[in-house]
Scaffold this active site. Structure first.
Site, PDB file in Angstrom:
ATOM      1  N   TYR A 140       0.862  -1.186   0.000  1.00  0.00           N
ATOM      2  CA  TYR A 140       0.000   0.000   0.000  1.00  0.00           C
ATOM      3  C   TYR A 140       0.896   1.233   0.000  1.00  0.00           C
ATOM      4  O   TYR A 140       1.876   1.288   0.746  1.00  0.00           O
ATOM      5  CB  TYR A 140      -0.898  -0.006   1.239  1.00  0.00           C
ATOM      6  N   ASP A 235       9.362   2.885  -0.785  1.00  0.00           N
ATOM      7  CA  ASP A 235       8.362   3.528   0.073  1.00  0.00           C
ATOM      8  C   ASP A 235       8.741   3.186   1.514  1.00  0.00           C
ATOM      9  O   ASP A 235       8.409   2.107   2.002  1.00  0.00           O
ATOM     10  CB  ASP A 235       6.955   3.020  -0.284  1.00  0.00           C
ATOM     11  N   LYS A 263       5.151   9.466   8.423  1.00  0.00           N
ATOM     12  CA  LYS A 263       5.026   8.930   9.781  1.00  0.00           C
ATOM     13  C   LYS A 263       6.104   9.442  10.731  1.00  0.00           C
ATOM     14  O   LYS A 263       6.061  10.605  11.148  1.00  0.00           O
ATOM     15  CB  LYS A 263       4.969   7.395   9.719  1.00  0.00           C
TER      16      LYS A 263
HETATM   17  P1  KE4 Z   1      -0.447   8.481   4.605  1.00  0.00           P
HETATM   18  O1  KE4 Z   1      -0.977   9.186   3.392  1.00  0.00           O
HETATM   19  O2  KE4 Z   1      -1.517   7.709   5.346  1.00  0.00           O
HETATM   20  O3  KE4 Z   1       0.395   9.409   5.497  1.00  0.00           O
HETATM   21  O4  KE4 Z   1       0.634   7.388   4.084  1.00  0.00           O
HETATM   22  C1  KE4 Z   1       0.206   6.419   3.172  1.00  0.00           C
HETATM   23  C2  KE4 Z   1       1.129   5.228   3.262  1.00  0.00           C
HETATM   24  C3  KE4 Z   1       2.125   5.100   2.307  1.00  0.00           C
HETATM   25  N1  KE4 Z   1       2.986   4.061   2.331  1.00  0.00           N
HETATM   26  C4  KE4 Z   1       2.919   3.133   3.314  1.00  0.00           C
HETATM   27  C5  KE4 Z   1       3.910   2.004   3.310  1.00  0.00           C
HETATM   28  C6  KE4 Z   1       1.920   3.210   4.317  1.00  0.00           C
HETATM   29  O5  KE4 Z   1       1.862   2.249   5.281  1.00  0.00           O
HETATM   30  C7  KE4 Z   1       1.012   4.278   4.301  1.00  0.00           C
HETATM   31  C8  KE4 Z   1      -0.092   4.418   5.326  1.00  0.00           C
HETATM   32  N2  KE4 Z   1      -0.210   3.322   6.250  1.00  0.00           N
HETATM   33  C9  KE4 Z   1      -1.520   3.138   6.816  1.00  0.00           C
HETATM   34  C10 KE4 Z   1      -1.512   1.889   7.717  1.00  0.00           C
HETATM   35  N3  KE4 Z   1      -0.973   0.745   7.122  1.00  0.00           N
HETATM   36  C11 KE4 Z   1      -1.949   4.332   7.578  1.00  0.00           C
HETATM   37  C12 KE4 Z   1      -3.135   4.126   8.477  1.00  0.00           C
HETATM   38  C13 KE4 Z   1      -4.393   4.630   7.842  1.00  0.00           C
HETATM   39  O6  KE4 Z   1      -4.551   4.521   6.618  1.00  0.00           O
HETATM   40  O7  KE4 Z   1      -5.219   5.127   8.619  1.00  0.00           O
END
Ligand code: KE4
Length: 423
Positions: A140, A235, A263
């Protein structure tokens, strides 16, 4: 009380939450609403305290409300909250990122991981003058249109939209390969020679649960991209600053062309970033023609939180202590399983892990999705009843912070043993 606020929230917010996974849909029940958090603990609005292994899905590597981070945010806030003009803090955080991250010679701040990845792919396309890119099933990378794809049917090699509202046109350049399967990557480059701008990968996958790269997988991607004239994007929004100061690229000694960050880099405030060599990054506006912008990019409060956080990561033995506590947790969970004759799969690396209710090794998407998610849901609630907050979804991760004490780990393992026995 909690049900009331959740019903009230659903009247004005879709599903009552601002990000889907928080709604407990895959584990059932009503989500706790947090009133405060400190160190390894969160407290919900009914006053109940939990040992927290969600850690805001990764950012809280120092634990919640760490005093140097809070004080940095407070002093920044006293001077104002956003200027739309450059500040010294942005330079300081960029300097820390370029100091920590091997691939980072230049970095652009944005406000989320989604933005970081979206911009990194645009940059790779511009740099190579190619439109297609490869992602991996089960990984993701945020919710930008071109990344909301699922593997097409066996015949299709390009992604099909995984969400309504994403036009097929937008995903026709998104190719989907299998994680840990270099042959599936080589096949796409053979099918689309000189058309693929980049390969984007979570160097340790953590969105199908944690799945580790097989020996040689990341190095293999590096070699394929070099041979094919494509860029390699890591990523590291989860692994960055977690597996090591320099993230997975330091840990595995494989350096990508572009790194997406998020993060931890914001210390719990909204920061994303993408970084690479000056040769690549200087294509970004206003230095170059590739447009990307953001009102709150480099926000002074977020920069202050990020700087304070990364400075703490430089402290002597930070990772040694964090990984020792994490290994005690993960090894203790495996020991519990052995003692009870209860088979489950636990993938873990450093302070990141996932427990799968399957007896098979989990080495990619197919082997992850056969896990017993109903059993995970029961496990989740048994643990929550014992005041241990794991991720409310099977295909997420356990995050350990430097605030998790030996007592926290011990209490978690006691709860884990009882929950396994009662599962
Ligand atoms: P954000 O746009 O949520 O800051 O980041 C997206 C993203 C990109 N790449 C990786 C590897 C990620 O894990 C994420 C976001 N992770 C999720 C949980 N696996 C965030 C939690 C959520 O979506 O509420």
């Amino acid at each position: 009380m909690i049900t009331d606020i959740f019903e009230r929230s659903k009247r004005v917010i879709p599903g009552g939450v601002n990000s889907p996974v928080r709604a407990f849909r895959s584990v059932g029940g009503t989500p706790y609403f947090v009133s405060s958090a400190k160190g390894s603990k969160i407290t919900d609005i009914s006053g109940r305290e939990y040992i927290d292994y969600v850690c805001s899905w990764g950012p809280m590597i120092l634990g919640h409300a760490e005093e140097s981070v809070i004080s940095a945010i407070k002093s920044a806030a006293d001077k104002g909250t956003s200027y739309g003009a450059p500040t010294v803090a942005e330079v300081e955080l960029a300097e820390l990122i370029t100091e920590f991250i091997p691939s980072a010679e230049s970095v652009r701040m944005v406000s989320s991981g989604t933005e970081a990845v979206m911009s990194a792919i645009r940059l790779a396309r511009a740099y190579t003058s190619r439109d297609m890119f490869i992602k991996f099933e089960g990984c993701y990378h945020g919710h930008s249109d071109a990344l909301l794809v699922k593997a097409g049917s066996g015949l299709l090699t390009f992604g099909t939209p995984s969400s309504p509202g994403v036009p097929a046109d937008t995903t026709k350049n998104t190719l989907v390969a299998s994680y840990n399967d270099l042959a599936s990557v080589k096949k796409l480059f053979q099918e689309y020679p000189k058309k693929i701008a980049c390969v984007i990968v979570e160097p340790v996958a953590a969105n199908m649960g944690v799945v580790l790269p097989k020996d040689g997988f990341l190095q293999g991607l590096r070699e394929i991209c070099d041979k094919e004239g494509a860029l390699l994007i890591f990523d590291e929004i989860i692994t960055g600053f977690r597996l090591a100061k320099g993230g997975a690229q330091e840990f595995f000694d494989v350096v990508p062309d572009i790194t997406a960050l998020g993060k931890i880099v914001g210390g719990g405030l909204p920061v994303g970033a993408y970084a690479g060599s000056k040769k690549i990054m200087n294509l970004i506006s206003p230095e170059g023609p590739v447009y990307q912008a953001g009102t709150l990019s480099g926000n002074p409060l977020a920069m202050a939180a990020g700087i304070a956080t990364l400075k703490k990561l430089k402290e002597k033995d930070f990772y040694k202590k964090l990984n020792t506590a994490s290994e005690a947790l993960f090894d203790g969970m495996l020991e519990n399983g052995r003692a009870l004759g209860y088979n489950f799969t636990l993938n873990h690396i450093g302070s990141l892990g996932s427990l799968f209710f399957t007896e098979k090794d989990v080495v990619g998407y197919e082997s992850a999705v056969i896990s017993d998610t109903a059993k995970y849901a029961r496990f989740f609630h048994l643990m929550l009843d014992k005041a241990i907050a794991f991720a409310p979804a099977q295909f997420e991760a356990i995050f350990v912070s430097s605030a998790h004490s030996e007592a926290d780990i011990e209490n978690t393992l006691k709860a884990h043993y009882i929950c396994l026995r009662n599962l």
